[in-house]
Structure formats: structure tokens, C-alpha cells
Design an enzyme around this catalytic site. Sequence first.
Site, PDB file in Angstrom:
ATOM      1  N   ASP A   1       2.235   9.454   5.689  1.00 57.52           N
ATOM      2  CA  ASP A   1       1.253   8.745   4.876  1.00 57.52           C
ATOM      3  C   ASP A   1      -0.040   8.531   5.672  1.00 57.52           C
ATOM      4  O   ASP A   1      -0.064   8.622   6.911  1.00 57.52           O
ATOM      5  CB  ASP A   1       1.863   7.395   4.464  1.00 57.52           C
ATOM      6  CG  ASP A   1       1.273   6.831   3.180  1.00 57.52           C
ATOM      7  OD1 ASP A   1       0.242   7.334   2.715  1.00 57.52           O
ATOM      8  OD2 ASP A   1       1.856   5.850   2.658  1.00 57.52           O
TER       9      ASP A   1
ATOM     10  N   ASP B   1      -0.001   7.473  -6.473  1.00 58.82           N
ATOM     11  CA  ASP B   1       0.815   6.262  -6.574  1.00 58.82           C
ATOM     12  C   ASP B   1       0.962   5.821  -8.019  1.00 58.82           C
ATOM     13  O   ASP B   1       1.752   4.935  -8.323  1.00 58.82           O
ATOM     14  CB  ASP B   1       0.172   5.117  -5.773  1.00 58.82           C
ATOM     15  CG  ASP B   1       0.455   5.240  -4.287  1.00 58.82           C
ATOM     16  OD1 ASP B   1       1.323   6.041  -3.908  1.00 58.82           O
ATOM     17  OD2 ASP B   1      -0.204   4.529  -3.507  1.00 58.82           O
TER      18      ASP B   1
HETATM   19  C1  DGJ Z   1       1.059   4.561  -0.015  1.00 58.66           C
HETATM   20  C2  DGJ Z   1       1.970   5.571  -0.625  1.00 58.66           C
HETATM   21  O1  DGJ Z   1       1.279   6.391  -1.496  1.00 58.66           O
HETATM   22  C3  DGJ Z   1       3.130   4.844  -1.291  1.00 58.66           C
HETATM   23  O2  DGJ Z   1       3.968   5.771  -1.923  1.00 58.66           O
HETATM   24  C4  DGJ Z   1       3.868   4.061  -0.249  1.00 58.66           C
HETATM   25  O3  DGJ Z   1       4.430   4.931   0.683  1.00 58.66           O
HETATM   26  C5  DGJ Z   1       2.925   3.085   0.435  1.00 58.66           C
HETATM   27  N1  DGJ Z   1       1.774   3.762   0.952  1.00 58.66           N
HETATM   28  C6  DGJ Z   1       3.624   2.368   1.548  1.00 58.66           C
HETATM   29  O4  DGJ Z   1       2.771   1.613   2.300  1.00 58.66           O
END
Ligand code: DGJ
Length: 718
Positions: free
Chosen positions: A464, A538
Site C-alpha cells: 500500500d 477503496d
Molecule cells: C488503503 C487501502 O486502499 C485499503 O484497502 C486498506 O488497506 C487501508 N489503506 C489500510 O490502511
Amino acid sequence: MPQIVHVPEHRLWVLTGVESSYVLHLGRDELLRSLHWGPRLDPEQAASLLEFPPPRHRSCEDPYDGTYDLSAAGGLRYGHAGLQVRFADGTRDLELAFVSSRISQYDAGAELTLEFAELHYPLAVEARYRLHRGSDAIERRLVLRHLGAPDARGIAAEPITLVRAESATWVLPRLEDYRLSQVRGQWNAETQLHRTVLPYGETLLASRRGVTSHQANPWAMIDDGTATEESGSVYGCALAWSGSWQLTAERMPADVVTLSAGYGHTPILRRLGPGERLETPVSVGLYTEGGFGAASRAWHDYVRAHVLAHPDELRPVLYNSWEATEFDYTVKRQQALADRAAALGVELFVMDDGWFGARTHDAAGLGDWTPNPDRFPHGLGPLIEHVHGLGMKFGLWVEPEMVNPDSDLYRAHPDWVIHQPHRRRTENRNQLVLNLARADVADWMHGAMERLLAGNAIDFLKWDMNRPFSEAGPIDADGCDYRPGDDRLWFDYIHNLYAVLDRLRADHPHVRIESCASGGGRLDLAIAARTDQVWASDNTDAADRRHIQHGFSQLYPAQLMGAWVTDSPNPFTGRAVPLDYRFHVAMAGLLGLGGDLDRWSEAELSRAAEMVAAYKAVRPLIQLGTQHRLRGPEHELSAVQYTARDGSQTAVLAYLRARRFGRADPELPLRALDPAARYLDAATGRVHHGAVLLSRGLPLELPAGDYASTLIHLRRVE
Ligand code: DGJ
């Protein structure tokens, strides 16, 4: 096999792929022009283009402006200059002379290198073009070399400042009109397709954020305004780079259009020292006939054949515990979710953010990559064993490029973050960006990830990256690698990121990686070459997702696109959508589950298990087959079809947003079938004629209510 032919008597090069040609011509003025990009031409036909009358001379301009393939700043060329420099004495224009051309054939393709040298200053410029077998994609890059040697007194030559070093300037042929296709977005609203008439002047698509970005994606397509999903010529280009980038579509007053793509954004200056060599990332250009659908399929084929490391591998159905638990962790809860996921047929269990350091919320612990001792007193081993014991692979979330100021790492190395002297350090999501351009930070990052992989039986990393750069300046404010006027941080950061990923992948070949940046903020051809899938957004609301996935699919294949089924009402949008619809939308990519399974009813869990099984039956078609977008998400009824490459099976996912006025279910004409063949729907036992499916269509028997959807799987029968 692609062919590159040099016709020396005409100073022509003809690059020919499967169905298209790209023709270059070196003028008497030593300037390299593009004469043709479009349907195939043989060298003789290409040479005949030189007999066309030259553009009419007009005062105050270079009549060929806007047709230069190597668009170096200088002369009366006022169009977008992909190559711009500052020499130490203040000279800014480039005067390049042709030196040589080289064609290399190799097993899977051919490469052309055209070499130029600056007439006065110590700079060599190579334009490189690569074609691959079975594709019309042209990969173009520049290689720049500072040839400066110390002078007679031993004084080193001065560095050359690069203002722009773009990978390519793609010159479009004359079209009736010019329409630009692009994707725009924001966090939770990525990759939304947008088409607009290309205005006169320069249209700039860019990221200035240090990361590919949610807001724009480094590709663009141009058509004449009449192309449809099924017909018309489409010219596209993309850039393989995961940092800041710039893509300029320029429509000159004379109606000549170029697409230029390069890394960095303006102004970012890069200094090329004596003896230094710089190779730009690749920009890929692709001309196709057959509308936007055919263009996307050609891009998907290119990505599968020349970008992805494991194109023939089926991606597993995953479960990710983030939306279920967020930072609220216990091993017991993770194990319980894993039990439920395994019972549904999930193949990979991914534990997300919150397992390490003091990371019990988003303001602490980032950077401290050891399991939180209260939550995981015996390390990750017991959970991993539990997951493996259930027959699933184990995946772990990491965000190696970031640090919370409240972390042991930051307390030990406050100078390791991207920052500028005398400026505040702007936090975003309570975090700062580690300065990966520094060799010591890159070494640390590799070491931290290496320890995790070597010490734990991890099969998958979700990598991430949750904030863009700010205050990006010197590599090291303490002086060790800081040269004022050199913004190399923006470039070295990304090169070091690639190096760490490449090394981890080489040393742990079984580990698969998902690219994520607060959802789809890091989606591009270069990250796709180093990871195996990309988390598209997300936003897991199925209705919004249809739009996000539609835009994603314009350039990138379903095999790359992570999609989860989550809870309803959706935690972000509050919209309630039936479980089947949520599944059918996520099935159009790499199916994953991300809801709180403990809150799902027995009926929902049992339907989910059926849906996972149904996905697995069509997974080879979706992940490895060809895609036809039958109807886009702007329509009440939208649909996408995936067909096996041998034509033996096809899968249709259809979505009806709202039922209006009691209308009957529509019929859906399909694509890519044999009109003479018959196709069996094993679920109903019904046999359809190919010719009827192609003309009248597939009858859809959709469930009642809004957000009605279906998956229909047809097999060819003799
Ligand atoms: C952003 C990601 O896109 C989410 O899926 C998740 O992993 C969060 N970060 C966790 O902090």
C-alpha cells in the site's frame, strides 16, 4: 514477426506490426518526422508519401511543427517539446545531427535505435523503438548520454540540466476531428472514463504527486469523434511510470495533433553529469481499428504478453479482513474470519493494516514492521499456520514507503522522510513519506521486507502507499547528495522502489504482490510489471464500481483488477445493493471478499459460496480470455462478456440498474461467437444458436427489483 526496414536512399524507417505501420523520415535538416501512423504500408508505399506536396509555408512558423517524432526544443518549433535542456552556459536550444541507425532482431521482436549527437555540446540522444511479435504496440524511449570529458586542464565538463526528457511524441495522422479519451478520478472515484473534443492548444494530463495518482492515469486515446465501442480507428499511448508524469495532447491551430508522454512534471529539473546516462521509461503507442473495444483488447493483449510477470496464472479468490476489523485486531477474530472465508471457497486470506508496531490506529506505528506483541504475542506464525491449515494462502498488508511520526523508525531517523529545510512537514493520514531516493532508506526498506518474507510463510503482499509527496526537495537535506537545481529525488525514489520490488520478487519467486495506493492510486504499466494485481478502489459500492471498472478496463485487463464484495449498505456510500449484484460486479475482475462475514446471515453465506464456485467456473475466461464491453455503465442495462481464446466458452455478466415501468427484460446481443455454432447454457439446459445470440441476442431472465444481475455461462456444442 514485426519488421523494421531502413530505406537509406529516402532516409526512411518503416516499422510494421501485425496490422499497422509507423513511418519515420529524417529530413535534410536532420529533424526526425513521423510520416505515417496507421494501416500497414510496405517500404515502397511508405516512400511514396514523400511525393506528397509539403505543407504550405506560412510566415512565423515551421510548416512541419507538430510532425516531429523527436521533438527537441529549438528553431521555429513552438509545439510541445519533449526534449528540453539547459546547457551550463545558458544555451537552451538543441541542434542535433543524425549519427547512425541500428536495427536489432531478436526472438520476440525487433528494435530500432536512431542516434543523434548535439552539434556543439557533449550530449548524445538515442531514440529507441521496440516492436514485439504478435502486437502493434510500439515501445519508445529516449537514451541520453553526457559525453563530456575533462578539458585539457583536467576540469570536469559542466552538467547538463534536463527540463523535459519525454519518452515519446506520438504524431497523429490528419483526422476529421480529434476526440480525447482519458480517465479522471479521486480517492474512491478512480478511473472514470471521460471523452471530449480535443480543444486547440495543449491539454495536460498529469500527476504532480510523486505517485501515479487517483486523479489521472498515464494514458490517452484519440479518435476522430465517430469511433464507437465496435468501430473506428483509435490511437493510444501510455507511459510505464509510477511517479509524477505528464501527458500532453496538443492540437495545433493547423489541426495537427501530437500525444507526448514523459516522466516528471514541470518544473522538475534533472541534472545529467559528465559520463552519466539516462534512459527514460517506455511510452507505448498503439493504433487499432475496430473501435474502443478492439483498442482495449489490443492493450490487454499487450499487457498480458509484455508486461505481466505471470500472465497465464489464475489469480486466487481472496478475502481481505480490512473492512471487517479495521484496526480492531485479535488473532482469534482473524482466525474466525479465515474459517468463514475458507468455507466459502476463498483461496487467499489477507490480513490488512494494524498487525504491527503500535499500529492500533492510523496515527502510530507505521514503519515498525514487527508484529504487535500484545496482538500477536507469538508472532504471525500461529495465524499463518491456521490459514495454511485451512488450505488457503496467506497474504499480509504492508506500507513500506511510509512512516508515522509516532513510530520507533521516525524517532530514530527523523531525517529519513521527504522534507525541505525550513519548511513544515505536511502530514496526510498522520504519515510522512520515507525518502526512498536515499540509498540507506532503500536498503532499510528492502531489509525490513526481506525479514518479513524470510521469517514468515507469506504468499502474498498487499503493498500500500497512502499519501502523495509533499515538500519534496533535496535527496538529503544534510548535504550528502544534495545538489541545488537537481530534483532527482522524484526519479530516484521510483527507480529505488522498482529495484526493491524486483529484488524481493527475484528472491521470493512464489510471493505475489498487489499494488495499492489508497485504492487505485498506483495503477500503471510499470507497477503492473512488478506486481500481480492492482486494488482498483477503496470504493466497494457495486453501483459505483461498474463505472470505475469500466474505466479501468479501457487499458488494463481484468486479470489485474482487484474487486471485493463487501457489506450492504455499503460503508462508504450507504447504498444497499443485493448480494448477487455485488458478486456479479466483483466477478468482472479478480473476485475478492471484503465484508464482515461474521455479520452475514446463513442464507448470505451459502449464496456467497455458490457465487464463489460460479466464479471459479468462469475464472479462466475472465482472467485469461478476451473482453467485450457489450453495454457501458452509462446505460440502464450494462454488460460485459468474456470469451475463451479458443472460442469454446463465453461468460456474460449483465446488470440492470433500475426496473422502469414494468418493462420486460431486454435481450442482449453478444459478440465473438461463431454464427454457425450452438451454445449450451448448462444452468438451464437451453441451447442457443450463435447466429441468434449475435443478432437478436441472449434472453435475460433477471431477478425482480432494482440492481438485478446475472451471470450466464455458455459452452459451444457441436
Ligand atoms: C488503503 C487501502 O486502499 C485499503 O484497502 C486498506 O488497506 C487501508 N489503506 C489500510 O490502511
